[in-house]
Design an enzyme around this catalytic site. Structure first.
Site, mmCIF file in Angstrom:
data_model
loop_
_atom_site.group_PDB
_atom_site.id
_atom_site.type_symbol
_atom_site.label_atom_id
_atom_site.label_comp_id
_atom_site.label_asym_id
_atom_site.label_seq_id
_atom_site.Cartn_x
_atom_site.Cartn_y
_atom_site.Cartn_z
ATOM 1 N N SER A 198 4.372 -5.516 -1.303
ATOM 2 C CA SER A 198 3.667 -4.619 -2.216
ATOM 3 C C SER A 198 4.433 -4.639 -3.533
ATOM 4 O O SER A 198 5.642 -4.363 -3.556
ATOM 5 C CB SER A 198 3.617 -3.201 -1.630
ATOM 6 O OG SER A 198 2.721 -2.413 -2.377
ATOM 7 N N GLU A 199 3.750 -4.976 -4.632
ATOM 8 C CA GLU A 199 4.483 -5.324 -5.847
ATOM 9 C C GLU A 199 5.167 -4.141 -6.527
ATOM 10 O O GLU A 199 5.942 -4.318 -7.447
ATOM 11 C CB GLU A 199 3.586 -6.078 -6.837
ATOM 12 C CG GLU A 199 2.441 -5.309 -7.444
ATOM 13 C CD GLU A 199 1.133 -5.506 -6.662
ATOM 14 O OE1 GLU A 199 1.204 -5.822 -5.453
ATOM 15 O OE2 GLU A 199 0.056 -5.324 -7.261
ATOM 16 N N ASN A 200 4.912 -2.924 -6.052
ATOM 17 C CA ASN A 200 5.669 -1.795 -6.587
ATOM 18 C C ASN A 200 7.058 -1.698 -5.975
ATOM 19 O O ASN A 200 7.822 -0.808 -6.344
ATOM 20 C CB ASN A 200 4.903 -0.477 -6.394
ATOM 21 C CG ASN A 200 4.547 -0.209 -4.957
ATOM 22 O OD1 ASN A 200 4.112 -1.102 -4.228
ATOM 23 N ND2 ASN A 200 4.746 1.020 -4.520
#
Lengths: 232, 218
Positions: B46-48
Site C-alpha cells: 500500500s503506497e502510503n
C-alpha cells in the site's frame, strides 16, 4: 538548545502570512491536528501548503480552507473536500497537483541537501510541461526540484525533549520526510518523554531536524473510510 | 454475459504468482485481494507506507493510524513492514513491485493510460498513479470495456489527460482479456457468452484477433 514549547499556539506563533508550509499526513492519518487548530485560531493567511491531501470539509487542512487561509495547495490528491473544489473552480485557490512519489521525494531531497531529483513519474503527461527531461539508459526522467518550505509541521507518536521522533504504523507517511525538509520543523507528539527514554535504535527522525516539539492533546484521529469485515 | 466487477477481480487474481509483491489500486483492483488462489502467497503493498496489508478489521478493532492508500481502515499480516512515503515510492520506482493493478478511464492501443482527470469536471489529482505506471514492470488494467455513455474505453489514442505512456501490458474488462502489443490490442479471452463480434464492435482501437478466442474460465 531548548526545543520543547508549551503548546501548539506557542509552536506556530511566528508563522507569518504568505509562509510556505509542509504539513504531514496522508488523508486524515497522521496529521498535526493541534497545530492546524492553532493556525486556524491565529488566522494567518495566504499560506502555501505542501501536503499530500487537503483534508475534508470539517477537519484537517479543510478547516484552514474554510477560513480562506490558504492561497495555494501543492498536493497529489484532493478528492474529499467540497469546499476545496468550490474554491478551485471559482479561482480563489491555486492548486498544483503533482505525483505522490514526486511530492515525497521532493521533501526528502530538501532534507538530504540535494537540490533536485530525477523521476520517471509524469513523463509524457501534462506534469512534464516545461520541465527538463533527461534520458538515462534509454528511459526518460523529469527533473524535479527539492521543496523549499519555511516551516514543516509534523505529527509523531512519541518524541523526546531532544526532538527525536517515532511514528506509529501508516501515520508515518510524509511526516519524517517533511520533518527533514523544513527550514524550521515543528513536531507535535502524542507522548513527549525525556531525552534518553527512547531506544536510539528505533528513532525514525533524528532530533537534529526538529526545532520545536510539544505534547499534543485531545487527538480526534478521525477515520476517513471506516471499513470492516463481518465476524463469522 | 459481461463479467461482474467481482468476476473481473477473480480473473485478474489468476495472473498472480507465488511470491509476487503487488500494488492494488482503488475500486475493482482492491477486490483482487479477495480471490488470491489457493497455494499462492502474495504480499500487498500500500503506497502510503505498508508491505503486508491484511483484510479489513473486525468492527471495533479499527485503528486510525492504520489505513491503506484508499484511506480505508485495514490490518496487517505477519511479516509486514511500515515505511515512509519516499521509501514506498522508492521501491516502486526501483521496480521491486512485481505487479500493479489499477483502473482506467481510457487505454490506447499503444498502452497509454488516462485515469486521473476529466478537464473542467473532475480534478481530484493523480495520487500515486503516475509514479506507479511510470515504473511498474507489469501493469494490468481492470475496467469496464465501455464508459457509462456506451463509448469504448479502448481507443486508438487517449482523449483525456494522460497518466502514463506506453505502460499498460494487459487489460481485463467486463467483456475480454487483452494484451497490449506493439500492433494493438490482442484479444486473448472473451467473457462467457460474449461474441468476438461484440468485442470488436466495442473496441475503438486496433483489435488483433488470431484463431479461435476461448471463453474465460471464471
Amino acid at each position: 538548545m531548548k526545543k520543547v514549547v508549551l503548546d501548539a499556539d506557542e509552536a506556530v506563533k511566528d508563522i507569518p502570512d504568505n509562509a510556505v508550509l509542509m504539513l504531514g499526513g496522508f488523508g486524515l492519518c497522521g496529521i498535526p491536528e493541534n497545530c492546524i487548530a492553532a493556525l486556524v485560531r491565529k488566522g494567518v493567511s495566504d499560506l502555501t501548503c505542501i501536503s499530500n491531501n487537503a483534508g475534508v470539509d470539517d477537519f484537517g487542512i479543510g478547516l484552514m480552507l474554510k477560513q480562506k487561509q490558504v492561497k495555494k495547495m501543492i498536493s497529489s490528491y484532493v478528492g474529499e473536500n467540497a469546499e476545496f473544489e468550490r474554491q478551485l473552480l471559482s479561482g480563489e485557490l491555486e492548486v498544483e497537483l503533482i505525483p505522490q512519489g514526486t511530492l515525497a521525494t521532493r521533501c526528502m531531497a530538501a532534507g538530504y541537501g540535494m537540490p533536485a531529483i530525477f523521476t520517471p513519474a509524469g513523463v509524457g503527461t501534462e506534469v512534464a510541461v516545461g520541465k527538463e527531461v533527461r534520458n538515462f539508459n534509454g528511459k526518460e526522467y523529469l527533473l524535479e526540484y527539492a521543496f523549499e518550505a519555511d516551516f514543516a509541521i509534523v505529527k509523531a507518536w512519541k518524541g523526546d525533549t531532544d526532538g527525536n521522533l517515532i511514528y506509529m504504523e501508516t501515520a508515518r507517511n510524509f511526516n519524517p520526510l517533511m520533518a527533514m525538509g523544513g527550514r524550521v520543523t515543528i513536531a507535535e507528539v502524542e507522548e513527549l518523554v525525556s531525552a534518553g527514554e527512547l531506544d536510539p535504535n528505533n528513532i525514525h527522525t533524528p532530533g537534529i531536524y526538529v526545532h520545536r516539539i510539544f505534547q499534543g492533546k485531545d487527538y480526534e484521529k478521525r477515520i476517513e473510510q471506516k471499513t470492516i469485515r463481518k465476524r463469522n | 454475459m459481461a463479467l461482474t466487477k467481482e468476476q473481473i477481480a477473480k480473473r485478474i487474481a489468476r495472473e498472480l504468482r507465488d511470491g509476487y509483491y503487488v500494488n492494488l489500486g482503488i475500486g475493482i483492483p482492491t477486490l483482487v485481494a479477495n480471490y488470491i488462489p489457493e497455494g499462492i502467497n502474495v504480499v500487498l503493498q500500500s503506497e502510503n507506507g505498508l508491505l503486508g496489508m491484511g483484510p479489513f478489521p473486525f468492527e471495533g478493532e479499527e485503528d486510525p493510524d492504520l489505513i491503506n492508500a484508499g484511506k480505508q481502515t485495514i490490518t496487517t499480516v505477519p511479516g509486514s513492514a511500515f515505511f515512509d512515503s519516499a521509501l514506498s515510492f522508492g521501491m516502486i520506482r526501483a521496480g521491486k513491485v512485481d505487479l500493479t493493478v489499477l483502473g482506467a478511464m481510457e487505454v490506447s492501443e499503444n498502452g497509454d493510460i488516462a485515469n486521473w482527470k476529466i478537464p473542467d469536471k473532475m480534478v481530484k489529482g493523480m495520487g500515486g498513479a503516475m509514479d506507479l505506471v511510470a515504473s511498474a514492470k507489469n501493469i494490468i488494467v481492470a475496467m469496464m470495456h465501455s464508459n457509462p455513455k456506451g463509448e469504448s474505453k479502448l481507443l486508438p489514442e487517449c482523449t483525456l489527460p494522460l497518466t502514463g505512456v506506453r505502460c499498460v501490458k494487459k487489460i481485463v474488462s467486463d467483456l475480454a482479456v487483452l494484451d497490449v502489443t506493439d500492433k494493438g490490442f490482442k484479444l486473448l479471452e472473451r467473457a462467457p457468452g460474449v461474441s468476438v463480434e461484440e468485442i470488436r464492435s466495442k473496441t475503438a482501437g486496433k483489435l488483433i484477433i488470431e484463431g479461435e478466442i476461448p471463453e474465460m474460465n471464471v
